[in-house]
Design an enzyme around this catalytic site. Structure first.
Site, PDB file in Angstrom:
ATOM      1  N   GLY A  98       8.124  34.421 -38.044  1.00 20.11           N
ATOM      2  CA  GLY A  98       7.121  33.568 -37.426  1.00 20.11           C
ATOM      3  C   GLY A  98       7.176  32.154 -37.978  1.00 20.11           C
ATOM      4  N   GLY A 100       6.488  29.876 -40.279  1.00 23.54           N
ATOM      5  CA  GLY A 100       5.989  29.915 -41.640  1.00 23.54           C
ATOM      6  C   GLY A 100       5.567  28.564 -42.179  1.00 23.54           C
ATOM      7  N   ARG A 101       6.076  27.491 -41.584  1.00 22.42           N
ATOM      8  CA  ARG A 101       5.657  26.149 -41.999  1.00 22.42           C
ATOM      9  C   ARG A 101       5.676  25.176 -40.836  1.00 22.42           C
ATOM     10  NH1 ARG A 101      10.938  24.190 -45.467  1.00 22.42           N
ATOM     11  NH2 ARG A 101      12.491  25.163 -44.124  1.00 22.42           N
ATOM     12  N   LYS A 117       6.388  20.200 -38.760  1.00 23.81           N
ATOM     13  CA  LYS A 117       7.094  21.052 -39.714  1.00 23.81           C
ATOM     14  C   LYS A 117       6.753  20.586 -41.124  1.00 23.81           C
ATOM     15  CE  LYS A 117      11.634  22.769 -41.104  1.00 23.81           C
ATOM     16  NZ  LYS A 117      13.076  22.784 -40.805  1.00 23.81           N
ATOM     17  N   GLY A 130       4.637  26.840 -47.037  1.00 20.09           N
ATOM     18  CA  GLY A 130       4.414  26.176 -45.761  1.00 20.09           C
ATOM     19  C   GLY A 130       4.726  24.694 -45.754  1.00 20.09           C
ATOM     20  N   ARG A 180       8.330  17.366 -34.680  1.00 16.99           N
ATOM     21  CA  ARG A 180       9.438  17.795 -33.823  1.00 16.99           C
ATOM     22  C   ARG A 180       8.963  17.899 -32.372  1.00 16.99           C
ATOM     23  NH1 ARG A 180      12.413  22.726 -36.938  1.00 16.99           N
ATOM     24  NH2 ARG A 180      10.631  23.947 -36.212  1.00 16.99           N
ATOM     25  N   ARG A 187      12.280  31.185 -29.207  1.00 16.24           N
ATOM     26  CA  ARG A 187      13.559  31.589 -29.795  1.00 16.24           C
ATOM     27  C   ARG A 187      13.943  32.996 -29.357  1.00 16.24           C
ATOM     28  NH1 ARG A 187      13.140  28.648 -34.826  1.00 16.24           N
ATOM     29  NH2 ARG A 187      11.378  27.224 -34.637  1.00 16.24           N
ATOM     30  N   ASP A 263      16.454  34.059 -35.137  1.00 13.58           N
ATOM     31  CA  ASP A 263      15.188  33.342 -35.039  1.00 13.58           C
ATOM     32  C   ASP A 263      15.394  31.833 -35.039  1.00 13.58           C
ATOM     33  OD1 ASP A 263      15.811  34.240 -37.894  1.00 13.58           O
ATOM     34  OD2 ASP A 263      14.384  32.627 -38.275  1.00 13.58           O
TER      35      ASP A 263
END
Length: 496
Positions: A98, A100-101, A117, A130, A180, A187, A263
């Site tokens: 998942g 995560g950050r 991010k 994170g 981003r 994904r 992923d």
């Protein structure tokens, strides 16, 4: 890059948010707010991405933008979330992963998702904090925009903000956040997650969302196709072909991703998640750019096969919807022809050849062997060859080879094919296919070192060159020169 001090007259960023991925429901994500960072400041920004998003003039002078794009406040109308997915990492099933950050702020009306991010811990951070550090954030920012400049499908990067807040990696480093941008951050691993948990309803919801939003043509595939009107098989087929095209572009430009886990594979065929990437210096087919990749799974010359392996994992995830294994395999089959054809098309452009001939394939194979045997710098070779064709002077190219006799034999065969082309058009094609500038590791490292000292001018200069990598940029020849000896000692791993 310098930014003006925010003023009271700076425009308010009233952005047209829409539901997008968030409309799928809570099975697909967790809503949460980013975790603030102290005393944020601007590090860099892409004004072409700002234009893409329709941001107002002077957006980067806004204190609201600085705070929101660091995660210290939330834009009005934004519903931040972190999505859940699973995946195979280094060929091994890793289970639930998942964001995560990474925290998705939402989707703008123009169809672009915006994601932070490094904005703090999420329910999917596992043992992580994170956060992202300035070092890795600069690399991702620059490479996102460099790949776009090269014409390679990629996520984009709007900006980097920094903070004196500290993050512990191998040592203490300062934190940063990259904003981003992509049409979608879905994904392969999103599909694997629901398939692995036998959540077929959610799997179908996700597949329908992706088809309706990004692959509407899959709703009416030809009845004579191998998948006979099955939209999920058609989706797999389309993703396979986009991925094949992407791999051809990576290989042609000498790009190593470094961590092609499922992923990290985009359902839209975008280059995603810039971690331990590298553009080749010397052409070494088996080059491993990720120092965490102890077995060389993601070596440069293995990337096309790994992409197919990842697509096979996607096919397994979609099988409950496709319902027939032979149909799923048929949907994957075109990868095996699209990739080599697309790769050869890229290489012919690099050689200035417009006609597809069997002899040109042999010519490319011989050349790649020569480059490897003579340890030739990949980017410099292609740029010198482009100028040699334009000027009729091949000595600077010959100087790159220790085995000149074998190179001269190759050059004779190449000249015979080139004689069938319009010389001026061939040279122009080559100069627009073979970049003068790529994001070499040492160039990124120089920008990082300067930025750590508070000087962002090197980052801005490098960004400007990489945004237009085929231009000559007089006065900046050093950025297109051979890497220094110390460049080989730069260690890039999954840690950031």
């Amino acid at each position: 890059m310098s930014f003006s001090i925010p003023s009271p007259s700076a425009p308010s960023l009233s952005l047209p948010w829409q539901k997008g991925f968030a409309a799928l429901g809570s099975d697909f994500y967790t809503e949460l707010r980013p975790t603030p960072l102290p005393s944020p400041h601007w590090v860099g920004a892409s004004h072409s991405v700002a234009q893409l998003l329709g941001l107002p003039e002077g957006w980067h002078q806004s204190e609201e933008a600085l705070q929101a794009l660091t995660g210290n406040q939330v834009f009005e109308g934004s519903t931040p979330l972190a999505s859940v997915y699973s995946g195979h990492q280094f060929g091994v099933w890793a289970g639930q992963l998942g964001d995560g950050r990474a925290i998705l702020l939402g989707e703008l009306a123009g169809g672009h998702e915006i994601q932070l991010k490094g904005a703090g811990r999420t329910p999917y951070s596992r043992m992580g904090d994170g956060r992202a550090v300035l070092r890795s954030s600069i690399r991702e920012f620059l490479c996102s925009e460099a790949m776009h400049g090269l014409g390679i499908p990629t996520s984009r990067a709007l900006c980097i903000t920094g903070s004196p807040g500290l993050v512990r990696r191998e040592e203490l480093e300062t934190a940063a956040v990259v904003t981003r941008v992509a049409p979608s951050f879905v994904r392969f691993g999103h599909f694997e997650h629901f398939a692995a948990n036998d959540q077929e309803e959610q799997l179908r919801t996700l597949a329908d969302y992706v088809i309706d939003r990004y692959y509407p043509e899959c709703r009416s595939p030809a009845a004579t196709s191998p998948w006979g009107g099955n939209p999920y098989a058609a989706l797999l087929h389309s993703v396979s072909e986009r991925t094949a095209q992407l791999m051809a572009q990576w290989q042609a430009v000498g790009f190593c991703h470094g961590v092609m886990n499922t992923d990290n594979m985009s359902i839209l065929g975008l280059t995603l998640d810039y971690g331990p990437f590298q553009f080749l210096d010397v052409f070494v087919p088996g080059h491993i750019c990720n120092h965490s990749d102890h077995h060389g799974r993601y070596a440069y010359n293995r990337q096309p096969n790994i992409a197919y392996w990842n697509l096979f994992c996607l096919a397994q995830a979609l099988l409950p919807l496709i319902e027939d294994q032979d149909t799923a395999l048929a949907a994957l089959e075109s990868y095996k022809t699209v990739f080599p054809d697309a790769f050869m098309a890229q290489m012919r452009k690099k050689l200035g050849l417009t006609q597809a001939q069997q002899s040109s394939e042999a010519l490319v194979e011989q050349l790649l062997q020569l480059l490897a045997q003579n340890a030739v710098d990949y980017t410099i070779f292609w740029r010198r060859l482009s100028h040699a064709v334009a000027q009729g002077q091949f000595e600077p190219v010959r100087d790159l080879f220790a085995d000149r006799m074998t190179f001269d034999a190759w050059l004779l065969s190449y000249s015979e094919l080139l004689a069938l082309e319009d010389k001026a058009l061939a040279a122009d094609l080559m100069l627009n296919s073979n970049p003068k500038f790529v994001l070499r590791n040492h160039l990124g490292e120089q920008a990082i070192r300067a930025a750590k000292g508070g000087d962002f001018s090197e980052l801005a200069t490098l960004q400007r060159l990489l945004e237009r990598p085929f231009d000559e940029h007089p006065g900046h020849e050093a950025y297109a020169d051979f890497p220094p000896d110390w460049a080989s000692s730069i260690s890039i791993s999954c840690s950031s």
